[in-house]
Scaffold this motif. Structure first.
Motif, PDB file in Angstrom:
ATOM      1  N   ASP A 134       0.830  -1.206   0.000  1.00 16.50           N
ATOM      2  CA  ASP A 134       0.000   0.000   0.000  1.00 16.50           C
ATOM      3  C   ASP A 134       0.867   1.259   0.000  1.00 16.50           C
ATOM      4  O   ASP A 134       0.553   2.230  -0.682  1.00 16.50           O
ATOM      5  CB  ASP A 134      -0.945   0.006   1.207  1.00 16.50           C
ATOM      6  CG  ASP A 134      -2.039  -1.039   1.088  1.00 16.50           C
ATOM      7  OD1 ASP A 134      -2.287  -1.500  -0.054  1.00 16.50           O
ATOM      8  OD2 ASP A 134      -2.653  -1.386   2.124  1.00 16.50           O
ATOM      9  N   ALA A 135       1.958   1.253   0.743  1.00 12.57           N
ATOM     10  CA  ALA A 135       2.861   2.409   0.779  1.00 12.57           C
ATOM     11  C   ALA A 135       3.486   2.637  -0.601  1.00 12.57           C
ATOM     12  O   ALA A 135       3.590   3.771  -1.072  1.00 12.57           O
ATOM     13  CB  ALA A 135       3.938   2.214   1.836  1.00 12.57           C
ATOM     14  N   ALA A 136       3.891   1.550  -1.259  1.00 15.07           N
ATOM     15  CA  ALA A 136       4.478   1.664  -2.596  1.00 15.07           C
ATOM     16  C   ALA A 136       3.447   2.176  -3.586  1.00 15.07           C
ATOM     17  O   ALA A 136       3.740   3.030  -4.429  1.00 15.07           O
ATOM     18  CB  ALA A 136       5.032   0.321  -3.047  1.00 15.07           C
ATOM     19  N   LYS A 137       2.209   1.679  -3.487  1.00 11.96           N
ATOM     20  CA  LYS A 137       1.139   2.153  -4.369  1.00 11.96           C
ATOM     21  C   LYS A 137       0.904   3.640  -4.181  1.00 11.96           C
ATOM     22  O   LYS A 137       0.765   4.390  -5.142  1.00 11.96           O
ATOM     23  CB  LYS A 137      -0.165   1.387  -4.101  1.00 11.96           C
ATOM     24  CG  LYS A 137      -0.191  -0.008  -4.634  1.00 11.96           C
ATOM     25  CD  LYS A 137      -1.535  -0.658  -4.342  1.00 11.96           C
ATOM     26  CE  LYS A 137      -1.604  -2.077  -4.833  1.00 11.96           C
ATOM     27  NZ  LYS A 137      -2.892  -2.705  -4.533  1.00 11.96           N
ATOM     28  N   GLN A 138       0.855   4.080  -2.925  1.00 15.67           N
ATOM     29  CA  GLN A 138       0.620   5.501  -2.640  1.00 15.67           C
ATOM     30  C   GLN A 138       1.761   6.361  -3.192  1.00 15.67           C
ATOM     31  O   GLN A 138       1.524   7.417  -3.783  1.00 15.67           O
ATOM     32  CB  GLN A 138       0.478   5.739  -1.133  1.00 15.67           C
ATOM     33  CG  GLN A 138       0.146   7.171  -0.775  1.00 15.67           C
ATOM     34  CD  GLN A 138      -1.161   7.636  -1.394  1.00 15.67           C
ATOM     35  OE1 GLN A 138      -2.148   6.918  -1.390  1.00 15.67           O
ATOM     36  NE2 GLN A 138      -1.155   8.825  -1.963  1.00 15.67           N
ATOM     37  N   GLY A 167       2.819  -4.469  -9.784  1.00 14.62           N
ATOM     38  CA  GLY A 167       2.715  -5.883 -10.127  1.00 14.62           C
ATOM     39  C   GLY A 167       3.977  -6.650  -9.763  1.00 14.62           C
ATOM     40  O   GLY A 167       3.916  -7.773  -9.278  1.00 14.62           O
ATOM     41  N   SER A 168       5.127  -6.010  -9.965  1.00  8.57           N
ATOM     42  CA  SER A 168       6.387  -6.695  -9.639  1.00  8.57           C
ATOM     43  C   SER A 168       6.587  -6.828  -8.128  1.00  8.57           C
ATOM     44  O   SER A 168       7.265  -7.734  -7.672  1.00  8.57           O
ATOM     45  CB  SER A 168       7.574  -5.981 -10.286  1.00  8.57           C
ATOM     46  OG  SER A 168       7.765  -4.727  -9.659  1.00  8.57           O
ATOM     47  N   LEU A 169       6.002  -5.907  -7.335  1.00  8.78           N
ATOM     48  CA  LEU A 169       6.132  -6.006  -5.890  1.00  8.78           C
ATOM     49  C   LEU A 169       5.374  -7.212  -5.332  1.00  8.78           C
ATOM     50  O   LEU A 169       5.743  -7.757  -4.301  1.00  8.78           O
ATOM     51  CB  LEU A 169       5.614  -4.738  -5.228  1.00  8.78           C
ATOM     52  CG  LEU A 169       6.481  -3.485  -5.375  1.00  8.78           C
ATOM     53  CD1 LEU A 169       5.768  -2.275  -4.801  1.00  8.78           C
ATOM     54  CD2 LEU A 169       7.822  -3.682  -4.701  1.00  8.78           C
ATOM     55  N   THR A 170       4.325  -7.583  -6.013  1.00 11.01           N
ATOM     56  CA  THR A 170       3.511  -8.701  -5.527  1.00 11.01           C
ATOM     57  C   THR A 170       3.955 -10.035  -6.116  1.00 11.01           C
ATOM     58  O   THR A 170       3.453 -11.080  -5.725  1.00 11.01           O
ATOM     59  CB  THR A 170       2.038  -8.463  -5.853  1.00 11.01           C
ATOM     60  OG1 THR A 170       1.887  -8.297  -7.258  1.00 11.01           O
ATOM     61  CG2 THR A 170       1.524  -7.222  -5.119  1.00 11.01           C
ATOM     62  N   GLU A 171       4.902 -10.008  -7.086  1.00 10.19           N
ATOM     63  CA  GLU A 171       5.385 -11.252  -7.693  1.00 10.19           C
ATOM     64  C   GLU A 171       6.398 -11.918  -6.773  1.00 10.19           C
ATOM     65  O   GLU A 171       6.996 -11.281  -5.914  1.00 10.19           O
ATOM     66  CB  GLU A 171       6.074 -10.965  -9.032  1.00 10.19           C
ATOM     67  CG  GLU A 171       5.150 -10.487 -10.105  1.00 10.19           C
ATOM     68  CD  GLU A 171       5.916 -10.109 -11.380  1.00 10.19           C
ATOM     69  OE1 GLU A 171       7.152 -10.211 -11.383  1.00 10.19           O
ATOM     70  OE2 GLU A 171       5.259  -9.729 -12.339  1.00 10.19           O
ATOM     71  N   GLU A 172       6.622 -13.167  -7.046  1.00 15.95           N
ATOM     72  CA  GLU A 172       7.639 -13.907  -6.321  1.00 15.95           C
ATOM     73  C   GLU A 172       8.998 -13.587  -6.913  1.00 15.95           C
ATOM     74  O   GLU A 172       9.127 -13.258  -8.093  1.00 15.95           O
ATOM     75  CB  GLU A 172       7.364 -15.408  -6.428  1.00 15.95           C
ATOM     76  CG  GLU A 172       6.136 -15.867  -5.679  1.00 15.95           C
ATOM     77  CD  GLU A 172       6.281 -15.674  -4.181  1.00 15.95           C
ATOM     78  OE1 GLU A 172       5.338 -15.159  -3.578  1.00 15.95           O
ATOM     79  OE2 GLU A 172       7.337 -16.042  -3.630  1.00 15.95           O
ATOM     80  N   CYS A 173      10.061 -13.734  -6.146  1.00 16.01           N
ATOM     81  CA  CYS A 173      11.439 -13.482  -6.619  1.00 16.01           C
ATOM     82  C   CYS A 173      11.874 -14.572  -7.550  1.00 16.01           C
ATOM     83  O   CYS A 173      11.554 -15.688  -7.447  1.00 16.01           O
ATOM     84  CB  CYS A 173      12.408 -13.415  -5.441  1.00 16.01           C
ATOM     85  SG  CYS A 173      12.106 -11.966  -4.419  1.00 16.01           S
TER      86      CYS A 173
END
Length: 158
Positions: free
Chosen positions: A122-126, A152-158
């Motif tokens: 949420d912080a990154a989105k804001q 989208g990349s923040l929610t992906e797996e490494c």
């Protein structure tokens, strides 16, 4: 009399050539009764030779105007190039930041073996939405797409 005619001939030729150039006509050379003559049209009853009249060189005023046009065009193209380079530089910087965020996220996940928290996402989105709002109108769509990729990349797996 013949000497006056021979002196007058180059003057007539010069005037005919200038007249032909000014009006866009062709100059013709003819031999009538053994005499060489020049005219703006083919001679009747005698063979005519077309003479190429070279174009007059441009005047200094024409050259100055052409130079000013070229300088204006050059300045416009320079501004366009600088604007493109600035956009590309911002994009490269943003991509580097995204890569660093991804690297940090992956390093954190490997250490803690957890996924990013909803608070961090949420912080990154804001932060990205704020960036979109600050962007110029012509860049908003590009920044929004980039922000969506980043989220989208923040929610992906490494």
């Amino acid at each position: 009399m013949q000497r006056a005619t021979s002196l007058l001939f180059p003057l007539v030729l010069l005037l005919a050539a200038q007249g032909a150039h000014a009006s866009g006509q062709t100059l013709y050379k003819c031999r009538i009764d053994g005499k060489l003559t020049y005219s703006g049209s083919p001679c009747k009853g005698a063979p005519s030779t077309e003479i190429a009249v070279p174009e007059a060189p441009p005047t200094p005023d024409d050259l100055d105007q052409k130079l000013k046009r070229q300088q204006t065009e050059s300045a416009r193209l320079q501004k366009e190039r600088e604007a493109r380079e600035a956009i590309e530089q911002r994009q490269e910087l943003s991509e580097a930041r995204i890569a660093e965020m991804r690297r940090q996220r992956c390093a954190t996940q490997l250490d803690s073996a957890t996924t990013p928290s909803d608070v961090a996402v949420d912080a990154a989105k804001q932060k990205l939405e704020d960036k979109v709002a600050r962007s110029a109108d012509e860049e908003k769509a590009r920044v929004r797409r980039q922000a969506e990729r980043t989220i989208g990349s923040l929610t992906e797996e490494c």
